[in-house]
Write a protein that holds these residues in place. Structure first.
Motif, PDB file in Angstrom:
ATOM      1  N   VAL A  38     -14.647   6.777  63.894  1.00 11.53           N
ATOM      2  CA  VAL A  38     -13.901   6.103  63.281  1.00 11.53           C
ATOM      3  C   VAL A  38     -14.881   5.463  62.270  1.00 11.53           C
ATOM      4  O   VAL A  38     -14.034   5.279  61.607  1.00 11.53           O
ATOM      5  N   TYR A  48      -7.586   0.438  57.926  1.00 11.74           N
ATOM      6  CA  TYR A  48      -6.880   1.858  57.772  1.00 11.74           C
ATOM      7  C   TYR A  48      -8.366   3.028  58.723  1.00 11.74           C
ATOM      8  O   TYR A  48      -9.767   2.717  58.524  1.00 11.74           O
ATOM      9  N   CYS A  49      -8.398   3.919  59.202  1.00 11.86           N
ATOM     10  CA  CYS A  49      -8.216   5.190  59.810  1.00 11.86           C
ATOM     11  C   CYS A  49      -7.853   6.369  58.961  1.00 11.86           C
ATOM     12  O   CYS A  49      -6.922   6.536  59.274  1.00 11.86           O
ATOM     13  N   ARG A  50      -8.675   7.228  59.563  1.00 14.88           N
ATOM     14  CA  ARG A  50      -8.562   8.492  59.594  1.00 14.88           C
ATOM     15  C   ARG A  50      -8.678   9.359  61.265  1.00 14.88           C
ATOM     16  O   ARG A  50      -7.896  10.163  61.312  1.00 14.88           O
ATOM     17  N   TRP A 109      -8.737   8.301  65.313  1.00 16.35           N
ATOM     18  CA  TRP A 109      -8.466   7.053  66.078  1.00 16.35           C
ATOM     19  C   TRP A 109      -8.834   7.240  67.489  1.00 16.35           C
ATOM     20  O   TRP A 109      -9.125   8.847  67.420  1.00 16.35           O
ATOM     21  N   VAL A 120      -7.524   7.023  71.336  1.00 16.84           N
ATOM     22  CA  VAL A 120      -5.720   6.945  72.117  1.00 16.84           C
ATOM     23  C   VAL A 120      -6.536   6.991  73.899  1.00 16.84           C
ATOM     24  O   VAL A 120      -7.791   7.828  74.131  1.00 16.84           O
ATOM     25  N   ASP A 131       1.000  11.978  63.512  1.00 17.78           N
ATOM     26  CA  ASP A 131       0.996  10.629  62.815  1.00 17.78           C
ATOM     27  C   ASP A 131      -0.644  10.828  61.591  1.00 17.78           C
ATOM     28  O   ASP A 131      -1.493   9.303  62.150  1.00 17.78           O
ATOM     29  N   ALA A 132      -0.834  11.540  61.584  1.00 15.78           N
ATOM     30  CA  ALA A 132      -2.388  11.739  61.375  1.00 15.78           C
ATOM     31  C   ALA A 132      -2.637  11.193  59.842  1.00 15.78           C
ATOM     32  O   ALA A 132      -3.674  11.277  59.239  1.00 15.78           O
ATOM     33  N   ARG A 133      -1.574  10.787  58.594  1.00 21.06           N
ATOM     34  CA  ARG A 133      -1.496  10.421  58.083  1.00 21.06           C
ATOM     35  C   ARG A 133      -1.070   8.959  57.093  1.00 21.06           C
ATOM     36  O   ARG A 133      -0.336   8.700  57.998  1.00 21.06           O
ATOM     37  N   TYR A 134      -1.499   8.435  56.379  1.00 23.45           N
ATOM     38  CA  TYR A 134      -0.992   7.096  56.011  1.00 23.45           C
ATOM     39  C   TYR A 134      -1.370   6.560  54.718  1.00 23.45           C
ATOM     40  O   TYR A 134      -2.144   7.797  53.562  1.00 23.45           O
TER      41      TYR A 134
END
Lengths: 177, 750
Positions: free
Chosen positions: A19, A32-34, A36, A38, A102-105
């Motif tokens: 990350v 923010y991060c691209r 992550w 889990v 949910d990979a984009r922000y």
């Protein structure tokens, strides 16, 4: 050429080096991060299982994010890498809604941002920033069309799974179990 | 049951928290590069780079600092020639740029204007601060002797200050990293093998067939080279046996996880010895050749059966036998790992001795896949005249109060000898402290005692990069430049390959911060110690040193790390004669030194207290993205984890009627309540009789704008310490807490 990533859940300790490496390599703004981490826990003490995954854009073969993009900012480049042209992005968020991972922000500068598989490094013959730092060597990046690549060999010999297979997007992040 | 960390929530929370901070800070003109348009990052092959040695933790990995097109630090990556990192830094090293960019950094010398403990300081110039310190030190020397000055330190700045102190006439120095952490382990190994282990530990994890971890949560503690080798071992299919009341990350990757009842590790270790000896699984040839006291040990452990151990540990006899056989099958390529933070229950030298003994029985010390013989490069010290000989030191005081096995300066003895009435007890007392890069308020237990000592001193100087809690008790605060802005002592770490590494500045020090070498030299000159400072710049010292070993500063700037040929062997040959540095020349299962000092020559089982109803043992540990309390405020690292959670077993949650995400407070057995609350994390990963939090959170200094009030500080709840009678190590795992759902400080506010 078909770029993909294998992530070995048996080795990952969830340290988040991937990350930070991505953040410093790609100027990802703070907060923010691209990619992550889990963590999944199963079972009851003391019969337990823990799976830790490093996740990011799956660079799917079938790309709802590209299909739903009204301006063409979301696109696919050589090797199947899914990218966003920041200047063409109007920040409508349709791609964010369509992504099963949910990979984009929303980048604070007004566009949508995501993992690029470090295409600037890959083009220069290097590997992605996350792969290059991973202390446990849990991440492998490479070309699936090259049967001699490390990732092809891993997928030929190890058990693996993909996430949200039912979404039908043919994701290219393989989780070795 | 499954728990998904919601990334969006995590990201949103920290984004809002930090956005305000950046806007409010006016300390620096620095603008984070992400506020500018994002550009394609510069490839490493095109970027300017300077060598560094990481200071985010004591593993001190060597790396390269890369700059972007505007000359700002872009990223830090590992140096491939560095055996500590093998070219890969851990998340903290990768995030190290946050230490440099932190807007809360100390940037100006500060002098107290108000009461100790109150944050009232005025900014002064270096001259004024250094002259004040010089005057006070001279006064202390005149009235009490130079010996009355003590140094508490951690990290790479330490050697600069040690040199200053020794030149001045004091050898009283200590680090919390000893008595609060690994002094007991070192003592356990010294009293068995005649040698300690030092750092990085010479465990041959890369080649091991079986790794036994006792409360060692590698992967969550991110000791870089060690993590890498453990991952390698997992990948090879080596069997890992983890003993932990918590289902740690490494427990989840282990062939055997033994969920032990906390504080009973000694029972397990003794019963493993019992099985290995009774089933004749030990390495007979090795034991015969190298070991002293086998028969005594055999008789000693005869009663420590697995059935007996089961009643203490909750681990089934069958599992104890199975794991003993598993490690014996791997002998000699087996490591019963010594751990690092071993100050737990007060019998810690003896517990680590049990670990040392097990390794000896299985013949792993000095063998491939067991313990290797490390080597250090020899880098001569820059020439200086002989230091003065102090009349007394902290070591003498430790022995005076009974810690006959004290092998390093003890922070808590220095603290005791700084309290009112110390002179009557010790015959001496401290009048001044330097506290360098260690936040004693968090890094030592029994905060109240530390504060009492600090307030009793004539001079307290704190040297740090950040406004940690300890700075509030200083008379003078000196802002140190971060590791990315300074030359420092060369890293000379033991490893399989002897090597040296250079740290040099990648950027100018921010504000008015200065490197440790500059601060100590300036003080040295003012104190009239010129003859110990026969150099102008630290580059001169480094260049001279490097030239003695066939390199130079110029070469080191280009390569960062230089490796040397190993002169000694990594392992013992089969049957090779070897003299251990003990009284008997052998590995002492029966310690003649401990016996002579009046301690048990062989480890015994001691029953430790268990929590009463409604109380849970406080277990603390590490997270991979933080180093103790010192990284909590760092932008990049707080981004990854900004507060700790209280791990609670679902049964405990039910009894206490609490839910995941709920804010609760903790109160310990002495009625001490946590200053702040933290969120509950209901998880099966923790035993019902314990709760777990990550160490380092719960900062109380408002000047740490990101860290202030985030989470709970375990250290403030550790008021009961169990002192290791041999070394003075402070066992900190005997504190019990109860869970408070209401804010216990409410009435204080009204």
């Amino acid at each position: 050429m078909r770029y993909a990533m294998a992530m070995d859940t048996s080795l990952c300790v969830g340290c988040a080096d991937c990350v930070v490496a991505c953040q410093t390599e790609n100027n990802v703004p703070e907060g923010y991060c691209r990619d992550w981490i889990v963590e999944n826990v199963d079972g009851t003490y003391p019969l337990l299982d823990l799976e830790i995954r490093s996740e990011r854009c799956n660079h799917c073969e079938d790309t709802p994010c590209v299909r739903t993009c009204p301006t063409g900012a979301s696109h696919v480049i050589e090797g199947g890498i899914v990218k966003v042209t920041h200047e063409e992005c109007i920040g409508c968020g349709a791609c964010i809604e369509s992504c099963p991972y949910d990979a984009r922000y929303f980048h604070p500068d007004g566009y949508v941002d995501k993992c690029t598989f470090c295409d600037h490094r890959v083009a220069a013959g290097d590997t992605t920033a996350c792969v290059s730092v991973c202390p446990t060597h849990a991440l492998t990046f490479g070309d699936l069309h090259d049967s001699e690549s490390e990732i092809s060999k891993l997928l030929a010999t190890r058990k693996y799974k993909v996430l949200a297979e039912e979404a039908g997007t043919k994701p290219q992040l393989y989780f070795l179990t | 049951m499954s728990k998904n960390v919601n990334r969006r929530e995590f990201i949103k929370t920290s984004a809002m928290g930090t956005g305000g901070v950046l806007a409010a800070s006016s300390m620096f003109t620095w603008v984070p590069s992400f506020l500018e348009d994002s550009v394609t990052p510069l490839l490493e092959s095109h970027a300017e780079r300077t060598p560094t040695v990481c200071e985010v933790c004591f593993w001190n990995c060597a790396g390269w600092v890369y700059k972007d097109r505007d000359g700002n630090i872009q990223k830090i990556i590992g140096n491939e020639d560095d055996p500590n990192s093998n070219g890969r830094l851990c998340p903290r090293g990768t995030a190290g740029v946050g230490i440099y960019n932190d807007p809360d950094r100390l940037t100006k010398p500060l002098m107290r204007v108000g009461e100790p403990g109150k944050q009232e300081f005025k900014e002064v110039e270096w001259d004024e601060a250094l002259n004040f310190i010089t005057e006070k030190m001279n006064k202390i020397k005149a009235e009490h002797g130079a010996e009355a000055m003590a140094l508490m330190h951690h990290g790479t700045a330490g050697p600069h200050f040690k040199h200053l102190f020794k030149s001045f006439g004091s050898k009283s120095e200590a680090k919390p990293a000893s008595s609060q952490c690994l002094i007991t382990r070192e003592s356990g190994f010294i009293n068995t093998y005649g040698a300690g282990l030092a750092s990085p530990e010479p465990t041959d994890v890369k080649n091991t067939k079986c790794l036994v971890l006792i409360g060692n949560h590698i992967g969550e503690n991110m000791h870089n080279g060690y993590v890498q080798e453990v991952s390698h071992a997992v990948n090879r299919g080596a069997s890992i046996i983890t003993v932990d009341p918590r289902f740690s990350t490494i427990a989840s990757k282990s062939k055997f996880w033994l969920p032990i009842r906390p504080s009973t590790d000694m029972a397990l270790l003794l019963s493993w010895m019992h099985v290995i000896i009774n089933e004749e699984l030990y390495d007979k040839k090795y034991v015969e050749q190298y070991v002293y006291g086998f028969d005594e040990l055999k008789a000693h452990v005869a009663g420590y059966t697995p059935e007996w151990a089961y009643t203490k540990t909750d681990i089934k006899p069958g599992d104890i036998r199975k794991t003993a056989r598993e490690m014996a099958a791997a002998s000699p390529s087996v490591i019963i790992h010594p751990g690092r933070h071993t100050a737990w229950y007060g019998d810690d030298t003896q517990r680590t001795r049990s670990i040392a003994i097990l390794n000896a029985l299985l013949g792993s010390y000095g063998k491939k896949g067991g313990y290797y013989f490390p080597e250090k490069a020899k880098l001569p010290a820059y020439p200086h005249p002989e230091y003065p000989h102090p009349h007394w030191t902290a070591g003498d005081l430790a022995k005076k109060v009974g810690y006959k096995g004290a092998i390093a300066g003890i922070t808590n003895v220095i603290r005791e000898a700084s309290l009112p009435g110390a002179k009557e007890k010790f015959g001496h007392e401290y009048k001044g402290w330097f506290v360098v890069a260690t936040n004693l308020i968090q890094s030592m237990p029994q905060k109240d005692k530390t504060i009492e000592a600090l307030q009793n001193l004539d001079l307290v100087v704190v040297v740090d990069t950040m406004p940690m809690e300890i700075t509030g008790y200083a008379d003078v605060i000196l802002p140190e430049a971060t590791y990315l802005e300074r030359y420092d002592v060369a890293r000379v770490a033991q490893n399989r390959i002897p090597n040296i590494a250079l740290r040099m500045p990648a950027a100018e020090p921010k504000g008015d911060s200065k490197p440790g070498w500059w601060i100590t030299r300036e003080l040295g000159l003012r104190l009239g110690l010129d003859k110990y400072y026969q150099w102008e710049k630290y580059e001169d010292v480094l260049d001279w040193q490097f030239k003695q070993v066939g390199s130079s500063l110029e070469e080191m700037k280009k390569i960062g790390v230089k490796q040397f040929d190993k002169k000694s062997k990594l392992y013992l040959d089969d049957g090779e004669d070897y003299f251990f540095n003990t009284n008997t020349g052998k590995i002492e299962l029966y310690s003649t030194d401990l016996e002579a000092m009046g301690y048990d020559p062989m480890p015994k089982y001691t029953e430790h207290e268990q929590p009463e109803d409604g109380y849970y043992r406080l277990i603390y540990g590490r997270a991979p993205m933080h180093t103790f309390g010192r990284t909590i405020n760092s932008p990049n690292m707080s981004d990854l984890m900004e507060e700790n959670a209280i791990w609670v077993n679902p049964k405990v949650a039910k009894i206490n009627d609490i839910k995941s995400g709920q804010e609760i407070w903790l109160e310990n057995q002495d009625g001490i309540k946590s200053t702040f609350s933290a969120k509950v994390r209901v998880t099966e990963r923790i035993r019902h009789d314990s709760i777990y939090i990550v160490h380092g959170f719960g900062h109380t200094n408002k000047k740490l704008t990101r860290a202030y009030g985030k989470g709970i500080a375990d250290s403030e709840l550790i008021t009961k310490i169990k002192v290791d009678p041999i070394t003075g190590g402070t066992g900190m795992r005997s504190n019990f807490v109860t869970l408070l759902t209401e804010n216990p400080h409410k009435k204080d506010i009204v």
